[in-house]
Structures are given as C-alpha cells and as structure tokens.
Design a protein around this motif. Structure first.
Motif, PDB file in Angstrom:
ATOM      1  N   GLY A 245       0.795  -1.219   0.000  1.00  0.00           N
ATOM      2  CA  GLY A 245       0.000   0.000   0.000  1.00  0.00           C
ATOM      3  C   GLY A 245       0.829   1.271   0.000  1.00  0.00           C
ATOM      4  N   VAL A 246       2.095   1.170  -0.398  1.00  0.00           N
ATOM      5  CA  VAL A 246       2.978   2.336  -0.432  1.00  0.00           C
ATOM      6  C   VAL A 246       2.525   3.289  -1.536  1.00  0.00           C
ATOM      7  CG1 VAL A 246       5.345   3.137  -0.821  1.00  0.00           C
ATOM      8  CG2 VAL A 246       4.922   1.013   0.456  1.00  0.00           C
ATOM      9  N   VAL A 247       2.389   4.562  -1.191  1.00  0.00           N
ATOM     10  CA  VAL A 247       2.012   5.611  -2.136  1.00  0.00           C
ATOM     11  C   VAL A 247       3.154   6.629  -2.150  1.00  0.00           C
ATOM     12  CG1 VAL A 247       0.365   7.455  -2.644  1.00  0.00           C
ATOM     13  CG2 VAL A 247      -0.434   5.287  -1.670  1.00  0.00           C
ATOM     14  N   PHE A 248       3.596   6.994  -3.342  1.00  0.00           N
ATOM     15  CA  PHE A 248       4.718   7.929  -3.473  1.00  0.00           C
ATOM     16  C   PHE A 248       4.211   9.347  -3.673  1.00  0.00           C
ATOM     17  CE2 PHE A 248       6.273   3.801  -4.756  1.00  0.00           C
ATOM     18  CZ  PHE A 248       7.435   3.702  -4.018  1.00  0.00           C
ATOM     19  N   ASP A 249       4.754  10.268  -2.882  1.00  0.00           N
ATOM     20  CA  ASP A 249       4.426  11.679  -3.014  1.00  0.00           C
ATOM     21  C   ASP A 249       5.521  12.443  -3.752  1.00  0.00           C
ATOM     22  OD1 ASP A 249       2.033  11.406  -1.575  1.00  0.00           O
ATOM     23  OD2 ASP A 249       3.087  11.625   0.325  1.00  0.00           O
ATOM     24  N   GLU A 250       6.761  11.966  -3.624  1.00  0.00           N
ATOM     25  CA  GLU A 250       7.900  12.629  -4.263  1.00  0.00           C
ATOM     26  C   GLU A 250       8.963  11.583  -4.551  1.00  0.00           C
ATOM     27  OE1 GLU A 250      11.472  15.691  -2.972  1.00  0.00           O
ATOM     28  OE2 GLU A 250       9.590  15.752  -1.876  1.00  0.00           O
ATOM     29  N   MET A 251       9.539  11.657  -5.744  1.00  0.00           N
ATOM     30  CA  MET A 251      10.618  10.744  -6.112  1.00  0.00           C
ATOM     31  C   MET A 251      11.656  11.516  -6.916  1.00  0.00           C
ATOM     32  SD  MET A 251       8.854   7.053  -6.944  1.00  0.00           S
ATOM     33  CE  MET A 251       8.094   7.541  -8.459  1.00  0.00           C
ATOM     34  N   THR A 252      12.725  11.942  -6.247  1.00  0.00           N
ATOM     35  CA  THR A 252      13.835  12.621  -6.902  1.00  0.00           C
ATOM     36  C   THR A 252      15.132  12.019  -6.382  1.00  0.00           C
ATOM     37  OG1 THR A 252      14.162  14.341  -5.236  1.00  0.00           O
ATOM     38  CG2 THR A 252      12.506  14.786  -6.959  1.00  0.00           C
ATOM     39  N   ALA A 253      16.238  12.309  -7.063  1.00  0.00           N
ATOM     40  CA  ALA A 253      17.528  11.815  -6.605  1.00  0.00           C
ATOM     41  C   ALA A 253      17.873  12.378  -5.231  1.00  0.00           C
ATOM     42  CB  ALA A 253      18.613  12.175  -7.619  1.00  0.00           C
ATOM     43  N   GLY A 254      17.377  13.553  -4.923  1.00  0.00           N
ATOM     44  CA  GLY A 254      17.655  14.175  -3.631  1.00  0.00           C
ATOM     45  C   GLY A 254      16.840  13.615  -2.488  1.00  0.00           C
ATOM     46  N   GLY A 255      15.752  12.936  -2.806  1.00  0.00           N
ATOM     47  CA  GLY A 255      14.937  12.364  -1.745  1.00  0.00           C
ATOM     48  C   GLY A 255      13.651  11.746  -2.248  1.00  0.00           C
ATOM     49  N   VAL A 256      13.150  10.808  -1.471  1.00  0.00           N
ATOM     50  CA  VAL A 256      11.892  10.125  -1.775  1.00  0.00           C
ATOM     51  C   VAL A 256      10.990  10.275  -0.565  1.00  0.00           C
ATOM     52  CG1 VAL A 256      10.830   7.871  -2.199  1.00  0.00           C
ATOM     53  CG2 VAL A 256      12.964   8.475  -3.355  1.00  0.00           C
ATOM     54  N   ARG A 257       9.741  10.613  -0.837  1.00  0.00           N
ATOM     55  CA  ARG A 257       8.738  10.719   0.226  1.00  0.00           C
ATOM     56  C   ARG A 257       7.600   9.774  -0.154  1.00  0.00           C
ATOM     57  NH1 ARG A 257       6.193  14.575   4.008  1.00  0.00           N
ATOM     58  NH2 ARG A 257       3.973  14.505   3.572  1.00  0.00           N
ATOM     59  N   ALA A 258       7.305   8.845   0.760  1.00  0.00           N
ATOM     60  CA  ALA A 258       6.254   7.857   0.511  1.00  0.00           C
ATOM     61  C   ALA A 258       5.435   7.695   1.781  1.00  0.00           C
ATOM     62  CB  ALA A 258       6.863   6.525   0.102  1.00  0.00           C
ATOM     63  N   ARG A 259       4.211   7.240   1.616  1.00  0.00           N
ATOM     64  CA  ARG A 259       3.350   7.088   2.790  1.00  0.00           C
ATOM     65  C   ARG A 259       2.652   5.734   2.793  1.00  0.00           C
ATOM     66  NH1 ARG A 259      -1.584   9.093   0.306  1.00  0.00           N
ATOM     67  NH2 ARG A 259      -0.879  10.325  -1.461  1.00  0.00           N
ATOM     68  N   LEU A 260       2.222   5.389   3.974  1.00  0.00           N
ATOM     69  CA  LEU A 260       1.513   4.131   4.183  1.00  0.00           C
ATOM     70  C   LEU A 260       0.345   4.417   5.115  1.00  0.00           C
ATOM     71  CD1 LEU A 260       1.487   1.013   3.789  1.00  0.00           C
ATOM     72  CD2 LEU A 260       2.897   0.872   5.861  1.00  0.00           C
ATOM     73  N   ALA A 261      -0.842   4.051   4.691  1.00  0.00           N
ATOM     74  CA  ALA A 261      -2.039   4.262   5.513  1.00  0.00           C
ATOM     75  C   ALA A 261      -2.095   3.211   6.621  1.00  0.00           C
ATOM     76  CB  ALA A 261      -3.295   4.180   4.650  1.00  0.00           C
ATOM     77  N   HIS A 262      -2.490   3.670   7.805  1.00  0.00           N
ATOM     78  CA  HIS A 262      -2.690   2.723   8.908  1.00  0.00           C
ATOM     79  C   HIS A 262      -3.892   1.860   8.562  1.00  0.00           C
ATOM     80  CE1 HIS A 262      -3.926   1.076  12.727  1.00  0.00           C
ATOM     81  NE2 HIS A 262      -2.699   1.331  13.173  1.00  0.00           N
ATOM     82  N   ASP A 263      -3.728   0.580   8.718  1.00  0.00           N
ATOM     83  CA  ASP A 263      -4.807  -0.365   8.442  1.00  0.00           C
ATOM     84  C   ASP A 263      -4.693  -1.484   9.469  1.00  0.00           C
ATOM     85  OD1 ASP A 263      -5.833  -2.965   7.019  1.00  0.00           O
ATOM     86  OD2 ASP A 263      -6.708  -1.295   5.893  1.00  0.00           O
ATOM     87  N   SER A 264      -5.808  -1.934   9.999  1.00  0.00           N
ATOM     88  CA  SER A 264      -5.762  -2.971  11.036  1.00  0.00           C
ATOM     89  C   SER A 264      -5.089  -4.251  10.535  1.00  0.00           C
ATOM     90  CB  SER A 264      -7.167  -3.271  11.566  1.00  0.00           C
ATOM     91  OG  SER A 264      -7.978  -3.773  10.517  1.00  0.00           O
ATOM     92  N   SER A 265      -5.127  -4.499   9.229  1.00  0.00           N
ATOM     93  CA  SER A 265      -4.482  -5.698   8.695  1.00  0.00           C
ATOM     94  C   SER A 265      -2.960  -5.604   8.754  1.00  0.00           C
ATOM     95  CB  SER A 265      -4.928  -5.957   7.254  1.00  0.00           C
ATOM     96  OG  SER A 265      -4.424  -4.963   6.386  1.00  0.00           O
ATOM     97  N   LEU A 266      -2.425  -4.414   8.990  1.00  0.00           N
ATOM     98  CA  LEU A 266      -0.974  -4.203   9.097  1.00  0.00           C
ATOM     99  C   LEU A 266      -0.545  -3.949  10.536  1.00  0.00           C
ATOM    100  CD1 LEU A 266      -0.451  -1.779   6.058  1.00  0.00           C
ATOM    101  CD2 LEU A 266      -0.061  -4.261   6.127  1.00  0.00           C
ATOM    102  N   SER A 267      -1.473  -4.175  11.490  1.00  0.00           N
ATOM    103  CA  SER A 267      -1.173  -3.809  12.873  1.00  0.00           C
ATOM    104  C   SER A 267      -0.744  -5.008  13.710  1.00  0.00           C
ATOM    105  CB  SER A 267      -2.377  -3.118  13.508  1.00  0.00           C
ATOM    106  OG  SER A 267      -3.440  -4.036  13.653  1.00  0.00           O
TER     107      SER A 267
END
Length: 134
Positions: A20-42
């Motif tokens: 469920g990884v979602v990318f917000d930014e992908m550059t050589a200087g940095g990557v920003r990605a997010r993951l939603a909290h979900d009970s199946s991952l807890s």
C-alpha cells in the motif's frame, strides 16, 4: 539520473503496491512515501507492525538509491538497520535521502507518524544490479 514513476516501482517490486505504499515525491535528492494505517498491518495495541514500517522504509530507500544509480539498473538492499523509536498508531510518512552515492549507496530513511513524531530511523546500504528479464 534515471526517471522513475510509481508505476515503474510497482512493476519492478509488486510488494510495494501490495503493502500500500504511495509515493508523493521521487527525486535523486529524496523520496517521500506514505503508508495508511490499516488494522491488517497492525500488531499488539493497534500499532503498525514493524515489518510494515520496515517495508515502507526499504521501498523508499531502494527507490532513492535507484534514482541515484545508472539508468536501467535496479536496487538491491545489501544491509538494513532499523531503530524503532515509538509505535505508530496513525498513517506514516517515510522520507529517504542519500547519505553517500556511488557503486554502493547509503540511504537514511525517517518514518514519522501523522503528528510528526519520529517512529523509526532506518539506514540502508543499497547496490544496483541489472534486472533479470524473463
């Protein structure tokens, strides 16, 4: 520096999409990605499982290394050290940045919760390889 889109990552590493990884930014200087909290991952107490946090960090770090590597190469994590600092009971955001770029790339990834608290810090050693074709 190679160009990379989220769909490229999902094709090369389907686990990123499955997790469920979602990318917000992908550059050589940095990557920003997010993951939603979900009970199946807890885990105990409803916090995100450490494996989910590590998966998010690994994908983010690998993408950062790939964006700093030769065109057409794929990342391969050689070593990963995770320091869990606090449980994450909310969505999380990973920020990866290169510390050293070369044949071997060292990446540091910070994982923060929705309140901005640092939940985990990961240092990865990543190399690049020529992807196998099937």
């Amino acid at each position: 520096m190679p160009a990379l889109a989220a769909e490229d990552v999902y094709a090369l590493a389907p686990y990123a999409k499955t997790l469920g990884v979602v990318f917000d930014e992908m550059t050589a200087g940095g990557v920003r990605a997010r993951l939603a909290h979900d009970s199946s991952l807890s885990t105990v107490g409803g916090a995100l499982h450490g494996g989910a946090l590590m998966g998010l960090a690994d994908v983010s770090g690998a993408v950062c290394a790939a964006l700093n590597g030769p065109v057409g190469s794929a990342p391969a994590t050689v070593e990963s050290t995770t320091h869990f600092l606090r449980p994450a009971h909310t969505d999380v955001v990973a920020t990866a940045r290169p510390l050293r770029v070369g044949r071997i790339t060292v990446v540091e990834v910070d994982v923060h919760d929705a309140e901005g608290e640092l939940c985990a810090r990961v240092t990865q050693v990543v190399t690049t390889v020529k992807p196998k074709t099937s």
